[in-house]
Scaffold this active site. Structure first.
Site, PDB file in Angstrom:
ATOM      1  N   TRP A   1     -65.488 -38.005 -59.754  1.00 34.04           N
ATOM      2  CA  TRP A   1     -64.265 -38.774 -59.980  1.00 34.04           C
ATOM      3  C   TRP A   1     -64.722 -40.084 -60.579  1.00 34.04           C
ATOM      4  CZ3 TRP A   1     -61.841 -43.341 -58.390  1.00 34.04           C
ATOM      5  CH2 TRP A   1     -60.459 -43.402 -58.629  1.00 34.04           C
TER       6      TRP A   1
ATOM      7  N   HIS B   1     -30.962 -57.457 -55.549  1.00 31.68           N
ATOM      8  CA  HIS B   1     -31.807 -58.487 -56.136  1.00 31.68           C
ATOM      9  C   HIS B   1     -32.633 -57.947 -57.306  1.00 31.68           C
ATOM     10  CE1 HIS B   1     -30.844 -61.401 -52.996  1.00 31.68           C
ATOM     11  NE2 HIS B   1     -30.888 -60.373 -52.149  1.00 31.68           N
TER      12      HIS B   1
ATOM     13  N   LYS C   1     -59.331 -37.561 -52.856  1.00 31.69           N
ATOM     14  CA  LYS C   1     -58.939 -37.528 -51.451  1.00 31.69           C
ATOM     15  C   LYS C   1     -59.477 -38.719 -50.668  1.00 31.69           C
ATOM     16  CE  LYS C   1     -56.937 -35.560 -47.963  1.00 31.69           C
ATOM     17  NZ  LYS C   1     -55.476 -35.528 -47.917  1.00 31.69           N
TER      18      LYS C   1
ATOM     19  N   ARG D   1     -62.510 -33.946 -53.755  1.00 33.97           N
ATOM     20  CA  ARG D   1     -63.076 -35.294 -53.774  1.00 33.97           C
ATOM     21  C   ARG D   1     -63.233 -35.838 -55.197  1.00 33.97           C
ATOM     22  NH1 ARG D   1     -65.493 -36.997 -49.059  1.00 33.97           N
ATOM     23  NH2 ARG D   1     -66.708 -38.472 -50.285  1.00 33.97           N
TER      24      ARG D   1
ATOM     25  N   ASN E   1     -72.462 -40.438 -54.774  1.00 37.61           N
ATOM     26  CA  ASN E   1     -71.066 -40.732 -54.465  1.00 37.61           C
ATOM     27  C   ASN E   1     -70.970 -42.217 -54.142  1.00 37.61           C
ATOM     28  OD1 ASN E   1     -68.411 -40.808 -53.476  1.00 37.61           O
ATOM     29  ND2 ASN E   1     -69.041 -40.137 -51.435  1.00 37.61           N
ATOM     30  N   GLY E   2     -70.041 -42.930 -54.793  1.00 38.91           N
ATOM     31  CA  GLY E   2     -69.859 -44.331 -54.483  1.00 38.91           C
ATOM     32  C   GLY E   2     -70.133 -45.230 -55.670  1.00 38.91           C
TER      33      GLY E   2
ATOM     34  N   GLU F   1     -47.256 -39.303 -56.761  1.00 33.47           N
ATOM     35  CA  GLU F   1     -48.604 -38.726 -56.701  1.00 33.47           C
ATOM     36  C   GLU F   1     -48.680 -37.353 -57.344  1.00 33.47           C
ATOM     37  OE1 GLU F   1     -51.036 -40.148 -52.814  1.00 33.47           O
ATOM     38  OE2 GLU F   1     -49.237 -38.976 -52.417  1.00 33.47           O
TER      39      GLU F   1
ATOM     40  N   LYS G   1     -45.184 -39.910 -52.533  1.00 32.00           N
ATOM     41  CA  LYS G   1     -45.466 -38.483 -52.701  1.00 32.00           C
ATOM     42  C   LYS G   1     -44.956 -37.982 -54.052  1.00 32.00           C
ATOM     43  CE  LYS G   1     -47.833 -37.657 -49.291  1.00 32.00           C
ATOM     44  NZ  LYS G   1     -48.326 -38.996 -49.585  1.00 32.00           N
TER      45      LYS G   1
ATOM     46  N   CYS H   1     -66.742 -39.019 -55.063  1.00 28.91           N
ATOM     47  CA  CYS H   1     -67.261 -37.789 -55.648  1.00 28.91           C
ATOM     48  C   CYS H   1     -67.735 -36.849 -54.543  1.00 28.91           C
ATOM     49  CB  CYS H   1     -68.411 -38.106 -56.596  1.00 28.91           C
ATOM     50  SG  CYS H   1     -67.993 -39.323 -57.862  1.00 28.91           S
TER      51      CYS H   1
ATOM     52  N   GLU I   1     -43.059 -43.859 -48.364  1.00 31.25           N
ATOM     53  CA  GLU I   1     -43.919 -42.676 -48.365  1.00 31.25           C
ATOM     54  C   GLU I   1     -43.331 -41.564 -49.226  1.00 31.25           C
ATOM     55  OE1 GLU I   1     -47.032 -39.989 -47.478  1.00 31.25           O
ATOM     56  OE2 GLU I   1     -46.846 -42.164 -47.568  1.00 31.25           O
TER      57      GLU I   1
END
Length: 624
Positions: A89, A520, A619, A27, A115-116, A504, A501, A2, A497
């Site tokens: 968040w 497979h 983030k 955040r 935050n946390g 996301e 992206k 957050c 990657e």
């Protein structure tokens, strides 16, 4: 996860707090709120959704009046010069107004933003409820307000310090009390917290951009520290109440670096900033005419000589950067490298200790899982190095050595310039280790140094050259419901990657596989509607990759290949090709990922999505 911001000073602070939250919205953005203290009364406004909803709730949406009674109190109250703000968040508790911060104690005199995660919140809630405390949310954060209420005997700092001692977890919080109109008290344990010192005013926030427009003088807090701030400055103590001296630092960032700079989105701006980010990371560390200078790591030759293996721990995009780094280190320095997902590493009781170099890669320097993995390794005797983008972050304090990526502020949630900077840093590390160990000839070192020095220009050229072609491909495939990404050898991390992206920011399901493993299972997913993105850049096994592409194409799938310039065999095997400039094959991932960033970006934009703030993501992942 957050964003928190607090202010105490001489100016009305409502708009300052909201402006700070706007800088921290990356955040967390599922709800937001502020608390203002004036004339002994605390007014709190909270809203579900992004900050636009909070702005509307407090009358900042074009100064249009609103009818909500809570809002009217907040708007009509005397101008407050002390307050707190938070953008959330969700971790504990649903996304509701009741669960939004700030949270209060029973009487509404204590307000906190956090935050946390408070890991022992269930035990504390039961204990406090048994003592008569009444809770209004489902969150773990509210516990902190009630703990401060329980411990308060007239001194807010003492109450926060006592409450801090009862908490377990990783968190940072700021507290306000109605009886203390001139001070805020904050504490840090694992999650970031920064103090900004202005002219007769002081800020406290999760990150510097929250107050960068107002002051560049900052104090960073360390774990287990409590800070009391007022209009005159800050006083830091440890958990035992001992005074802590801390030098003020001057921030050199340009405020404009946190703005979009004329681009449509932060993500697009940051894609185009990648040449500069890589240049900042590598240029002054490259010797002339050859070699790498990483004397900043302060790792002795004796310590390096004792390294028998390297373990890289990381999460998400940083994990993919580590995979690229593994190829560079093993090929150049001939040291065995193991890759581990940080969130799994410590739970399998890993065999690690003296003689191991453990590299923790974390963009923010605050990723909880990576920090935990680094600490476990260090506790067992390993040397720990961190690759991070944030000076003074927790990772820098938990490591024996730090390699900064120098990518600058990255606001977009989906990593772009921080990823290529991490890869560049791993290239530097691999070449530096090779020089230390004498595993490359002088000519080969000089050749690689020259290729590294050319990367920023090639990155810029690739972005410009591929953008229009990528746009056209995106238009053809924006309505697809599944993408498959394939790569082999050093191309596999690029495929991973690229798929990440797309997932996301476009919310389109995508799978990334080692191309040799396709038979497979994943080959069953292919039909003539499937776009298959193949990373087919130069490598020692390009011919194997071409065989896999042929297997895909005969099943009717549409093959989009990323290839090194003028490789006719790749063009013949593919439906469409996105070219990158030639360079050493180990260095090619830093170029090959660029068209994949653009592909994800344009697909998401064509579908009308917010690429800077994709749903459910934040983030900085400071919780497990």
């Amino acid at each position: 996860m957050c964003g928190i911001v607090g202010y105490v000073g001489h100016r009305p602070c409502r708009d300052l707090l909201v402006a700070g939250l706007e800088k921290l919205e990356y955040r967390g953005y599922d709800s937001a709120g502020i608390s203002l203290l004036a004339d002994g009364e605390v007014d709190t406004v909270r809203a579900v959704g992004n900050l636009a909803n909070l702005r509307a709730a407090i009358g900042l949406d074009g100064d249009r009046p609103v009818s909500d009674s809570t809002t009217a109190v907040a708007v009509q109250a005397p101008p407050a010069t002390i307050g707190l703000g938070h953008t959330r968040w969700a971790t504990h508790g649903r996304v509701t107004e009741a669960n939004a911060h700030p949270h209060a104690d029973c009487d509404g005199e204590v307000q906190i933003v956090l935050n946390g995660i408070v890991e022992n919140h269930s035990d504390l809630r039961r204990e406090l409820a048994a003592a008569g405390h009444r809770f209004s949310s489902e969150t773990d954060a509210e516990i902190v307000a009630h703990l401060i209420e329980r411990e308060y005997e007239g001194d807010l700092t003492d109450a926060v310090r006592a409450a801090f001692g009862a908490l377990r977890g990783h968190y940072a919080f700021v507290a306000l009390h109605a009886e203390h109109p001139d001070e805020l008290v904050a504490a840090r344990q694992e999650c970031p917290l920064i103090v900004g010192l202005g002219d007769q005013e002081t800020f406290v926030a999760s990150a510097i951009p929250a107050f960068l427009a107002e002051t560049r003088r900052v104090l960073g807090l360390k774990n287990g520290e409590i800070v009391t701030v007022d209009g005159e400055g800050a006083r830091i103590v440890d958990v035992d109440g001992r005074l802590v001296e801390r030098e003020v630092e001057e921030v050199t960032w340009d405020e404009e670096a946190a703005e979009k700079g004329g681009y449509a989105t932060f993500m697009l701006k940051e894609i185009h900033e990648q040449p500069d980010a890589v240049a900042e990371t590598i240029t002054d560390r490259l010797g002339a005419p050859r070699g790498v200078d990483l004397s900043e790591l302060e790792l002795s030759d004796e310590r390096l000589a004792g390294v028998r293996r390297i373990v890289i721990v990381a999460c998400g995009t940083s994990y993919h950067a580590g995979l690229v780094g593994r190829y560079a280190i093993e090929t150049w320095a001939r040291i065995p490298v193991e890759m581990d997902i940080a969130s799994e590493y410590r739970y399998r009781d890993p065999v690690v200790g003296e003689g191991d170099l453990v590299i923790g890669i974390t963009q923010s320097g605050e990723t909880a899982d990576t920090l935990a993995a680094m600490r476990l390794a260090r506790d067992r005797g390993a040397t720990v190095l961190t690759v991070t983008n944030v000076m003074g972050s927790q990772a820098t304090r938990d490591a024996d050595a730090v390699l900064y990526t120098r990518a600058g502020i990255e606001v977009g949630v989906a990593a772009t310039k921080t990823f290529v900077s991490q890869v560049a840093a791993m290239f530097l590390l691999g070449l530096w280790l090779a020089e230390k160990r004498g595993t490359l000839t002088d000519d080969r070192v000089a050749e690689l140094t020259a290729e590294l020095r050319a990367l920023p220009t090639r990155i810029g050229d690739t972005i410009i050259a591929s953008d229009e072609r990528v746009r056209a491909i995106a238009r053809r495939h924006a309505d697809q419901r599944f993408f498959l990404y394939l790569g082999r050898h050093i191309g596999l991390p690029v495929a991973l990657e690229g798929a990440l992206k797309l997932k996301e920011i476009s919310y389109i399901p995508a799978d990334a596989y080692a191309a040799g493993e396709m038979k497979h299972g994943p080959i069953a997913l292919l039909d003539d509607s499937t776009p298959v993105v193949c990373v087919a850049t130069d490598s020692p096994i390009l011919d194997k990759m071409l065989s896999n592409i042929a297997e895909v194409r005969v099943r009717g799938a549409d093959v989009i290949s990323i290839a090194t310039q003028d490789r006719d065999a790749v063009a013949e095997a593919s439906d469409e090709v996105l070219w990158i400039p030639p360079t050493d094959w180990i260095l090619q991932p830093i170029l090959a990922v660029l068209p994949l960033q653009l592909l994800a970006y344009h697909v998401a934009r064509l579908n009308g999505l917010n690429v800077d703030q994709p749903r459910n993501l934040a983030k900085t992942v400071t919780v497990e």
